[in-house]
Write an enzyme that holds these catalytic residues in place. Structure first.
Site, PDB file in Angstrom:
ATOM      1  N   LEU A 125       0.838  -1.200   0.000  1.00 22.28           N
ATOM      2  CA  LEU A 125       0.000   0.000   0.000  1.00 22.28           C
ATOM      3  C   LEU A 125       0.873   1.250   0.000  1.00 22.28           C
ATOM      4  O   LEU A 125       1.678   1.445   0.901  1.00 22.28           O
ATOM      5  CB  LEU A 125      -0.929   0.008   1.212  1.00 22.28           C
ATOM      6  N   HIS A 229       6.625   3.335  11.477  1.00 23.30           N
ATOM      7  CA  HIS A 229       7.063   4.598  10.890  1.00 23.30           C
ATOM      8  C   HIS A 229       5.969   5.653  11.095  1.00 23.30           C
ATOM      9  O   HIS A 229       4.784   5.351  11.110  1.00 23.30           O
ATOM     10  CB  HIS A 229       7.310   4.368   9.388  1.00 23.30           C
TER      11      HIS A 229
END
Length: 373
Positions: A125, A229
């Site tokens: 994605l 992240h």
């Protein structure tokens, strides 16, 4: 915005995505030949008759309807860890037993393992920065679950998502910065290339099978275990709202978490329904039952290789006729004719859904995905 299966003509934008996404985006590496093979694999997977999940890999692209530009990608691996081992660290609490009970203490360790074999994995994605707009990330993430609901025989009972771990602006991972001194003095990009490009012996040769104790790590490396992240946080939150949970398995290179959920328990799989499509020039009118109309919904045809999906705020559920009413334009974009079947996933779960899938009180996802995993 239209979601469709990738084609060989999308190779150049896919290479741009793999390049701009950075070294932590391990499911798409910037290797033109490897990406070309991924596209070929995806095209063959969509075209293949399937009764149970195998080595299929489904890669979709999000296309700007007005320009034809590729805005992003999203994918599903039908049975991960079968053709190529899927290896993780398992987080364990180890109790050191001493004769003096007062001296017994728990200690955390990481142990290499192969836990997920044959699970379906949502992956690949990425939403390109210049195309980040309302509902684009939601469409990329949740359309995979719509496709699973429409074609359940193609996917396993358990679904996982490997999330991108912590790294800085230069792509350096604090987890790997510590680990490399124990295993192989390679930069993070080189390590990910070896681990992801069919170099399975890299893991067996360099990542130890014996436990690694987290007390020996730097503070930064230890703090990164199981974390994602910054740009992946909205994606993790959205998956958690879908029902995914972290069960203690983390990536070997950046320490990012793997989330899992039973396919049948994924909210968007459960809430996707199929009904006859009905096209109208416009769907807004005094006859419209607003209680049955989601503010926005993912609408898709039910095809496989010719799959199309979009987000529309002008699609609504007509329960008496068991149909989804869409505009003529949406019908054309999705290749929907009158009385053809359509899949529909309301994005606002507080609105009415066909029984028995209504889930009262469930809050809709509000964060927009940037890029995920």
């Amino acid at each position: 915005m239209i979601i469709r299966p990738i084609t060989p003509g999308d190779l150049d934008p896919l290479l741009e995505i793999a390049t701009e996404s950075g070294p932590g985006f391990t499911s798409l590496m910037p290797d033109r030949d490897a990406l070309s093979r991924k596209i070929e694999h995806s095209v063959a997977s969509f075209a293949r008759p399937v009764t149970e999940p195998g080595d299929e890999y489904y890669l979709f692209v999000l296309e700007d309807s007005s320009t034809g530009e590729v805005m992003g990608t999203t994918g599903i691996e039908a049975a991960a860890g079968v053709s190529r081992p899927l290896v993780h660290f398992r987080r364990n609490a180890v109790i050191h037993h001493e004769e003096d009970r007062q001296k017994r203490h728990p200690e955390e360790s990481l142990t290499r393992c192969r836990h997920y074999t044959g699970c379906t994995e949502v992956c690949s994605l990425y939403l390109r920065p210049k195309f980040r707009r309302a509902n684009a990330g939601k469409l990329l993430s949740r359309v995979r679950f719509v496709f699973m609901a429409l074609h359940p025989e193609r996917f396993a009972d358990k679904v996982i998502a490997e999330m991108r771990g912590v790294s800085d602006d230069t792509g350096q991972s604090p987890f790997w910065d510590w680990l490399k001194h124990q295993v192989a003095d390679l930069d993070f990009m080189s390590a990910t290339q070896l681990a992801c490009c069919s170099q399975s012996d890299f893991i067996e040769s360099f990542i130890p099978a014996t436990p690694l104790y987290t007390r020996q790590m730097t503070n930064a490396a230890r703090a990164a275990i199981g974390q994602v992240h910054n740009d992946t946080r909205p994606a993790r939150h959205m998956l958690e709202r879908e029902g995914f949970r972290h069960r203690g398995f983390v990536d070997l290179l950046d320490g990012g978490p793997t989330l899992e959920c039973r396919k049948a328990d994924i909210v968007s799989v459960r809430d996707t329904f199929i009904a006859s499509a009905c096209a109208r020039p416009r769907t807004v009118g005094p006859e419209r039952d607003k209680r049955a109309a989601p503010e926005s919904a993912i609408v898709a045809n039910t095809a496989c290789s010719e799959f199309r999906a979009t987000v529309s705020d002008r699609a609504w559920w007509d329960p008496e006729a068991n149909r989804v009413v869409v505009t003529d334009q949406v019908a054309r974009d999705l290749n929907l004719g009158d009385r053809s079947l359509a899949g529909c996933l309301p994005l606002d779960h507080q609105n009415a859904l066909p029984e028995p899938r209504q889930r009262p009180g469930h809050n809709p996802a509000t964060e927009e995905i940037r890029y995920a995993h």
